[in-house]
Scaffold this motif. Sequence first.
Motif, PDB file in Angstrom:
ATOM      1  N   GLY A 144       0.811  -1.216   0.000  1.00  0.00           N
ATOM      2  CA  GLY A 144       0.000   0.000   0.000  1.00  0.00           C
ATOM      3  C   GLY A 144       0.842   1.263   0.000  1.00  0.00           C
ATOM      4  O   GLY A 144       0.511   2.246  -0.673  1.00  0.00           O
ATOM      5  N   GLU A 145       1.935   1.265   0.759  1.00  0.00           N
ATOM      6  CA  GLU A 145       2.821   2.428   0.783  1.00  0.00           C
ATOM      7  C   GLU A 145       3.398   2.721  -0.598  1.00  0.00           C
ATOM      8  O   GLU A 145       3.552   3.879  -0.996  1.00  0.00           O
ATOM      9  CB  GLU A 145       3.965   2.200   1.774  1.00  0.00           C
ATOM     10  N   LEU A 146       3.722   1.677  -1.336  1.00  0.00           N
ATOM     11  CA  LEU A 146       4.254   1.876  -2.684  1.00  0.00           C
ATOM     12  C   LEU A 146       3.212   2.516  -3.605  1.00  0.00           C
ATOM     13  O   LEU A 146       3.540   3.367  -4.437  1.00  0.00           O
ATOM     14  CB  LEU A 146       4.728   0.550  -3.271  1.00  0.00           C
ATOM     15  N   LEU A 147       1.953   2.125  -3.460  1.00  0.00           N
ATOM     16  CA  LEU A 147       0.899   2.761  -4.257  1.00  0.00           C
ATOM     17  C   LEU A 147       0.749   4.231  -3.900  1.00  0.00           C
ATOM     18  O   LEU A 147       0.255   5.034  -4.704  1.00  0.00           O
ATOM     19  CB  LEU A 147      -0.439   2.052  -4.039  1.00  0.00           C
ATOM     20  N   ALA A 148       1.178   4.596  -2.682  1.00  0.00           N
ATOM     21  CA  ALA A 148       1.025   5.962  -2.192  1.00  0.00           C
ATOM     22  C   ALA A 148       2.214   6.857  -2.542  1.00  0.00           C
ATOM     23  O   ALA A 148       2.235   8.032  -2.152  1.00  0.00           O
ATOM     24  CB  ALA A 148       0.822   5.950  -0.671  1.00  0.00           C
ATOM     25  N   LEU A 149       3.199   6.341  -3.261  1.00  0.00           N
ATOM     26  CA  LEU A 149       4.359   7.162  -3.637  1.00  0.00           C
ATOM     27  C   LEU A 149       3.915   8.381  -4.440  1.00  0.00           C
ATOM     28  O   LEU A 149       3.083   8.291  -5.338  1.00  0.00           O
ATOM     29  CB  LEU A 149       5.334   6.339  -4.473  1.00  0.00           C
ATOM     30  N   SER A 150       4.505   9.524  -4.109  1.00  0.00           N
ATOM     31  CA  SER A 150       4.214  10.744  -4.862  1.00  0.00           C
ATOM     32  C   SER A 150       4.971  10.741  -6.187  1.00  0.00           C
ATOM     33  O   SER A 150       6.002  10.073  -6.319  1.00  0.00           O
ATOM     34  CB  SER A 150       4.622  11.973  -4.040  1.00  0.00           C
ATOM     35  N   PRO A 151       4.478  11.471  -7.186  1.00  0.00           N
ATOM     36  CA  PRO A 151       5.177  11.539  -8.478  1.00  0.00           C
ATOM     37  C   PRO A 151       6.600  12.079  -8.312  1.00  0.00           C
ATOM     38  O   PRO A 151       6.823  13.045  -7.571  1.00  0.00           O
ATOM     39  CB  PRO A 151       4.311  12.509  -9.289  1.00  0.00           C
ATOM     40  N   VAL A 152       7.558  11.471  -8.959  1.00  0.00           N
ATOM     41  CA  VAL A 152       8.950  11.920  -8.920  1.00  0.00           C
ATOM     42  C   VAL A 152       9.536  11.810 -10.317  1.00  0.00           C
ATOM     43  O   VAL A 152       9.122  10.972 -11.127  1.00  0.00           O
ATOM     44  CB  VAL A 152       9.804  11.088  -7.935  1.00  0.00           C
ATOM     45  N   LYS A 153      10.502  12.653 -10.605  1.00  0.00           N
ATOM     46  CA  LYS A 153      11.178  12.595 -11.903  1.00  0.00           C
ATOM     47  C   LYS A 153      12.529  13.294 -11.782  1.00  0.00           C
ATOM     48  O   LYS A 153      12.825  13.926 -10.764  1.00  0.00           O
ATOM     49  CB  LYS A 153      10.336  13.256 -12.989  1.00  0.00           C
ATOM     50  N   GLY A 154      13.321  13.156 -12.802  1.00  0.00           N
ATOM     51  CA  GLY A 154      14.618  13.825 -12.841  1.00  0.00           C
ATOM     52  C   GLY A 154      15.518  13.407 -11.709  1.00  0.00           C
ATOM     53  O   GLY A 154      15.639  12.217 -11.375  1.00  0.00           O
ATOM     54  N   GLN A 155      16.169  14.391 -11.081  1.00  0.00           N
ATOM     55  CA  GLN A 155      17.122  14.113 -10.011  1.00  0.00           C
ATOM     56  C   GLN A 155      16.438  13.484  -8.809  1.00  0.00           C
ATOM     57  O   GLN A 155      17.043  12.680  -8.084  1.00  0.00           O
ATOM     58  CB  GLN A 155      17.828  15.402  -9.592  1.00  0.00           C
ATOM     59  N   ASP A 156      15.169  13.831  -8.566  1.00  0.00           N
ATOM     60  CA  ASP A 156      14.441  13.227  -7.448  1.00  0.00           C
ATOM     61  C   ASP A 156      14.306  11.724  -7.643  1.00  0.00           C
ATOM     62  O   ASP A 156      14.381  10.951  -6.675  1.00  0.00           O
ATOM     63  CB  ASP A 156      13.061  13.862  -7.308  1.00  0.00           C
ATOM     64  N   LEU A 157      14.089  11.290  -8.867  1.00  0.00           N
ATOM     65  CA  LEU A 157      13.989   9.860  -9.150  1.00  0.00           C
ATOM     66  C   LEU A 157      15.340   9.175  -8.941  1.00  0.00           C
ATOM     67  O   LEU A 157      15.400   8.071  -8.412  1.00  0.00           O
ATOM     68  CB  LEU A 157      13.494   9.634 -10.574  1.00  0.00           C
ATOM     69  N   VAL A 158      16.414   9.842  -9.331  1.00  0.00           N
ATOM     70  CA  VAL A 158      17.756   9.298  -9.108  1.00  0.00           C
ATOM     71  C   VAL A 158      17.993   9.070  -7.620  1.00  0.00           C
ATOM     72  O   VAL A 158      18.520   8.033  -7.207  1.00  0.00           O
ATOM     73  CB  VAL A 158      18.833  10.248  -9.683  1.00  0.00           C
ATOM     74  N   GLU A 159      17.586  10.034  -6.809  1.00  0.00           N
ATOM     75  CA  GLU A 159      17.747   9.901  -5.358  1.00  0.00           C
ATOM     76  C   GLU A 159      16.868   8.787  -4.805  1.00  0.00           C
ATOM     77  O   GLU A 159      17.272   8.056  -3.905  1.00  0.00           O
ATOM     78  CB  GLU A 159      17.397  11.229  -4.670  1.00  0.00           C
ATOM     79  N   LEU A 160      15.667   8.650  -5.374  1.00  0.00           N
ATOM     80  CA  LEU A 160      14.731   7.653  -4.865  1.00  0.00           C
ATOM     81  C   LEU A 160      15.242   6.236  -5.064  1.00  0.00           C
ATOM     82  O   LEU A 160      15.057   5.369  -4.194  1.00  0.00           O
ATOM     83  CB  LEU A 160      13.367   7.826  -5.561  1.00  0.00           C
ATOM     84  N   VAL A 161      15.886   5.967  -6.190  1.00  0.00           N
ATOM     85  CA  VAL A 161      16.328   4.603  -6.486  1.00  0.00           C
ATOM     86  C   VAL A 161      17.707   4.295  -5.899  1.00  0.00           C
ATOM     87  O   VAL A 161      18.192   3.166  -6.019  1.00  0.00           O
ATOM     88  CB  VAL A 161      16.351   4.336  -8.009  1.00  0.00           C
ATOM     89  N   LYS A 162      18.323   5.278  -5.242  1.00  0.00           N
ATOM     90  CA  LYS A 162      19.677   5.077  -4.714  1.00  0.00           C
ATOM     91  C   LYS A 162      19.819   3.866  -3.795  1.00  0.00           C
ATOM     92  O   LYS A 162      20.834   3.176  -3.842  1.00  0.00           O
ATOM     93  CB  LYS A 162      20.155   6.339  -4.001  1.00  0.00           C
TER      94      LYS A 162
END
Length: 308
Positions: A78-96
């Motif tokens: 459920g938490e994964l479904l609740a992820l806010s939209p991310v892109k660019g550098q924010d996405l890079v940080e998210l997958v770190k």
Amino acid sequence: PFLLFLHGTFSSAPGAFFALNGTDEWRAMQGRYGNRVIAFNHPTLSVSPLVNALELAKLLPERARLHMVSHSRGGLVGELLALSPVKGQDLVELVKPFAEATDFPEERKADEQRLRELIDVLAQKQFQIERFVRVACPARGTLLVGERLDTYVSAILNGLGMAVKLTGNPIVITAFDFTKAFVLSLLKCKANPGDLPGLEAQRPAAPFIHLLNRPDQQSAADLSVIAGDIEGAGVLGNVIAGTSNTFFLRHNDLVVNTDSMDGGLQRPKPARLLFDQGANVGHSNYFINQKTRQQLWNWLDKPAEAAP
């Protein structure tokens, strides 16, 4: 809105939520949601929560309004479904957490790709999570998935075995002995994401748990949390609760340490919280407990009025 149920490890939707059947709260849910009550049955050991969430996100309709109820590991999905939209550098940080992990590089790389795909699907689907009641979720991981797990589970099973043997039923005793041997053998694979990725993801130090507890990662999705701590009652109950407390060294419900249950994605407003404690607050007993059921329905029905 849809009412979506998400079950936990070693379980299914009927197995996790059967105790709701026939209760006043269940009748109220049926009255409100009608034929919009759905459940997601999914594997919990052989795949990571990322796989579950990606599959579920693809199944749900675009712009679906969701009221979610989760038990245990289902809350991670459920938490994964609740992820806010991310892109660019924010996405890079998210997958770190996955991109920089040095252990099991193939498995971590696969999870990184799944996370990127999930972000794309969520951006396309634009779900509206209007209610989310998360019950006994290992949102900061569970200490149960650690090096001492085999010893702890063996002690719990020995205690349960004492009760089983008192029945004198040879069929029940044989079945229990087989189940005990199977569980202990299975848990030897717990720490390897290549063997049991769904269990490994719940380690407090796992990249997946790090992902959900990043201080810079927020979610606008509503959240209410039900957390519990078991207390012993009777000889067998005291033995089991005592063994559990010796292992966790903190409040727990036999499976998840209580201080993990209010973790997860950051929210603009603090999550609503019910902390319950008692002999009937075991990990599998939340929906048997009337106090838990009533609060669950209150938060689904009128969350603002039920806030602390």
